[in-house]
Design an enzyme around this catalytic site. Structure first.
Site, PDB file in Angstrom:
ATOM      1  N   LYS A   4       8.848   5.155  -6.329  1.00 50.01           N
ATOM      2  CA  LYS A   4       7.616   4.537  -6.565  1.00 50.01           C
ATOM      3  C   LYS A   4       7.342   4.621  -7.878  1.00 50.01           C
ATOM      4  O   LYS A   4       7.476   5.576  -8.691  1.00 50.01           O
ATOM      5  CB  LYS A   4       6.444   5.409  -5.803  1.00 50.01           C
ATOM      6  CG  LYS A   4       5.299   4.740  -5.579  1.00 50.01           C
ATOM      7  CD  LYS A   4       4.089   5.426  -4.897  1.00 50.01           C
ATOM      8  CE  LYS A   4       2.924   4.535  -4.729  1.00 50.01           C
ATOM      9  NZ  LYS A   4       1.871   5.154  -3.855  1.00 50.01           N
ATOM     10  N   SER A  48      -0.259   2.323  -0.299  1.00 46.56           N
ATOM     11  CA  SER A  48       0.037   1.698  -1.658  1.00 46.56           C
ATOM     12  C   SER A  48       1.722   1.838  -1.723  1.00 46.56           C
ATOM     13  O   SER A  48       2.087   1.374  -2.607  1.00 46.56           O
ATOM     14  CB  SER A  48      -0.543   2.497  -2.504  1.00 46.56           C
ATOM     15  OG  SER A  48      -0.406   3.598  -2.481  1.00 46.56           O
ATOM     16  N   SER A  79      -0.807   6.592   2.053  1.00 43.02           N
ATOM     17  CA  SER A  79      -0.006   5.741   1.665  1.00 43.02           C
ATOM     18  C   SER A  79       1.343   5.951   1.504  1.00 43.02           C
ATOM     19  O   SER A  79       2.423   5.141   1.046  1.00 43.02           O
ATOM     20  CB  SER A  79      -0.171   5.606  -0.048  1.00 43.02           C
ATOM     21  OG  SER A  79      -1.584   5.001  -0.264  1.00 43.02           O
TER      22      SER A  79
END
Lengths: 98, 498
Positions: free
Chosen positions: B81, B156, B180
């Protein structure tokens, strides 16, 4: 727990150092009012005697040993800055007088 | 040359590499080829580090050839990420304000992965600064759900979840502040875990809400998730909130997959209105599996969970309004309007206007409001008290049950664009994942099957603080029964992208 006005949004944006357009002021005022009414339920909870939780898992302050050790490379830091001069960050005017 | 199977599990890939049946370079190349073939449609990646990945893979091959000891994940490719710093590649956090920024140091998570020989393929898309539930808040365009390209991949950490679900990477790292990791895992049909807060270092994790942020693993199996979890977890002197206690053995728990004699609590408040029938049906089936595997299932009430959404959407924006003050156009990132006469304050205002997207601006303003004089007690202060009540609900529940279970999300993945104009509707996606975040305990999402629209739904297991092993044990039991019922993993039912 009332709504939030366009003027309030403008004031908050100024505190948060974000320039907002007229359209954003109008949009955010409406959206923030919606969000606030969705979160306002927390105020209904009887919690006068409840202590606040600031961290998920209780923690105590941690100190490292007071020993000299290498830090991040100065040049690497100024290289990733928007502007640098003589090994320092170059910033815009910070005083009102020239 | 052996044909590399990108559909294989991380565990199998690592064993093949260690046995010399396939090289780490071949494995990395096969995944880079897969990214090349499908990522124009999925858009999981913001940056692919082809050279770096191949170089790391060559080092693993050298270690294999010279007989050096290998970690259980050596040579396995991973998607990172874009919120955990890594030197040599950009970190953007999905934001224009950090476009082109090259961080000067590695996050501890990256250091641990590199030390374990995990191959970092590149940086994945995300909602800007991890604020969102659909990855549509990325400044670089949305990511698609590999099951249906018109649907959200969750957020997210949607890029990380989509990369694993699309077989572009065997493993991925996400971060979970209010769900997330778990919500994207659920809607892409893979496994994702939020470790106990403080068990994975936040050093080098660009902060959104410091008291909630926690990095964690994604994979296609519970065992792979546990293997990755054990690589990244552990005490770090560089993070003052890092836990120094011994961490449970999640890998053994995932292998055990045994729930006989366990007590499992179904959370009454995380069901009913707003939960799609298909979501409720898959949940009930998973609970029945646990019962038939010898667990005792009881219903548990956690009345304060009803206030989790309110507490979270006051606490997280408040912390974000403070954390994101660091993006001041002075030391890193974007600078706009510095024409020699503009003041520093004007430059900050213009830079933050140009650099932040709408959701980030909304949350900073909401947080500024909730923290301001006259509103602090009613909003932020009250939310922190509600956080205590939610923790007390967990503690009371864990006095009589070992774990709590719920659906991971109330609905199947919604359509891209469906909720972008309605922040409150978007926030509902986190309904089931928020309580564990506020409490700080571990939670995992494991595939439960397909909902009424034929898209994945997840089963969430929540465990007490520092009992991540219990969450893995239960998730592995559900997985074992369902995989045997389906004749393979759920992800095998996703339509091929090629």
């Amino acid at each position: 727990m009332s709504g939030i006005t366009r003027e309030q949004v403008a004031h908050l944006a100024s505190l948060a150092r974000i320039e907002l357009t007229d359209a954003e002021l109008t949009d955010f005022a409406g959206q923030l009012e919606g969000i606030l009414s969705a979160v306002a339920s927390v105020s209904e909870v009887a919690a006068d005697d409840t202590p606040p939780t600031t961290h998920a898992v209780p923690s105590v302050n941690v100190f490292r040993a007071d020993e000299v050790r290498p830090s991040l490379d100065r040049e690497a830091l100024t290289d990733s800055a928007p502007a640098a001069e003589d090994g320092r960050f170059r910033v815009p005017r910070i005083l009102d007088e020239e | 040359m052996t044909v590399v199977d990108v559909y294989a599990s991380a565990d199998v890939i690592a064993r093949s590499i260690a046995a010399g049946e396939v090289s780490a370079v071949e494995v990395a190349q096969a995944h880079l080829d897969r990214i090349e073939a499908v990522d124009d449609r999925v858009h999981a990646f913001l940056h692919v580090d082809r050279d770096g990945a191949l170089e790391q893979a060559r080092a693993v091959d050298h270690a294999v050839a010279s007989g050096q000891p290998l970690s259980p994940l050596a040579g396995v490719p991973l998607a990172m990420k874009d919120v955990l710093t890594q030197t040599g590649v950009p970190t953007t956090c999905g934001s224009k304000i950090l476009e082109g920024w090259l961080p000067p140091y590695n996050s501890t998570v990256v250091e641990r992965l590199l030390a374990a020989g995990v191959v970092l393929l590149g940086r994945t898309n995300m909602d800007e600064f991890a604020m969102g539930s659909s990855t549509e808040n990325s400044a670089y365009g949305p990511t698609s759900n590999p099951w249906n390209l018109d649907r959200i991949p969750g957020g997210s950490s949607g890029g990380s979840a989509a990369a694993v679900a699309a077989f572009e990477a065997s493993l991925a790292i996400g971060t979970d502040t209010g769900g997330s990791i778990r919500q994207p895992a659920a809607v892409t049909g893979i496994v994702g875990a939020k470790p106990t807060y403080g068990s994975v270092s936040r050093y080098g994790l660009v902060a959104f809400s410091s008291s909630l942020d926690q990095a964690g693993p994604f994979a296609r199996t519970v065992l792979d998730t546990a293997l990755l979890h054990s690589v990244i977890a552990g005490h770090d002197p560089l993070d003052s909130t890092s836990i120094s206690a011994d961490l449970p053995d999640v890998v053994s728990a995932a292998r055990a997959a045994d729930v006989a004699g366990m007590r499992i609590g179904v959370v009454r408040e995380l069901s009913g209105e707003g939960y799609q029938p298909g979501v409720q049906a898959r949940f009930a089936e998973a609970v029945a599996i646990l019962e038939s595997a010898g667990a005792e299932v009881v219903e548990v009430s956690c009345p304060s969970f009803a206030y989790a959404l309110g507490a979270y959407y006051l606490i997280a924006p408040s912390e974000c309004s403070s954390n994101l003050a660091r993006f001041d156009a002075m030391r890193y990132g974007l600078r706009v309007g510095d024409d020699g006469s503009a003041s520093a304050e004007d430059v900050m205002r213009l830079t933050r206007a140009a650099g932040f997207g709408p959701e980030v601006k909304r949350r900073i303003i909401l947080g500024t409001y909730a923290l301001s004089s006259g509103y602090y007690d009613a909003y932020y202060g009250q939310a922190q008290k509600v956080r205590t009540l939610i923790t007390q609900d967990f503690q009371a529940a864990f006095a009589s049950v070992d774990v709590l279970v719920s659906p991971t999300t109330p609905t199947e993945p919604f359509r891209l664009g469906e909720r972008t104009d309605d922040p409150v509707a978007m926030y509902q996606a986190d309904l089931c994942t928020l309580p564990s975040s506020l409490y700080g305990g571990p939670a995992i999402s494991v595939p439960a099957g397909l909902g009424d629209e034929g898209l994945p739904v997840g089963f969430q297991v929540m465990a007490p603080v520092l009992r991540d092993d219990l969450a893995y044990r239960v998730a592995a039991a559900v997985e074992a029964a369902l995989v045997s019922r389906w004749g393979g993993p759920l992800i095998a039912q996703a339509g091929a992208l090629t």
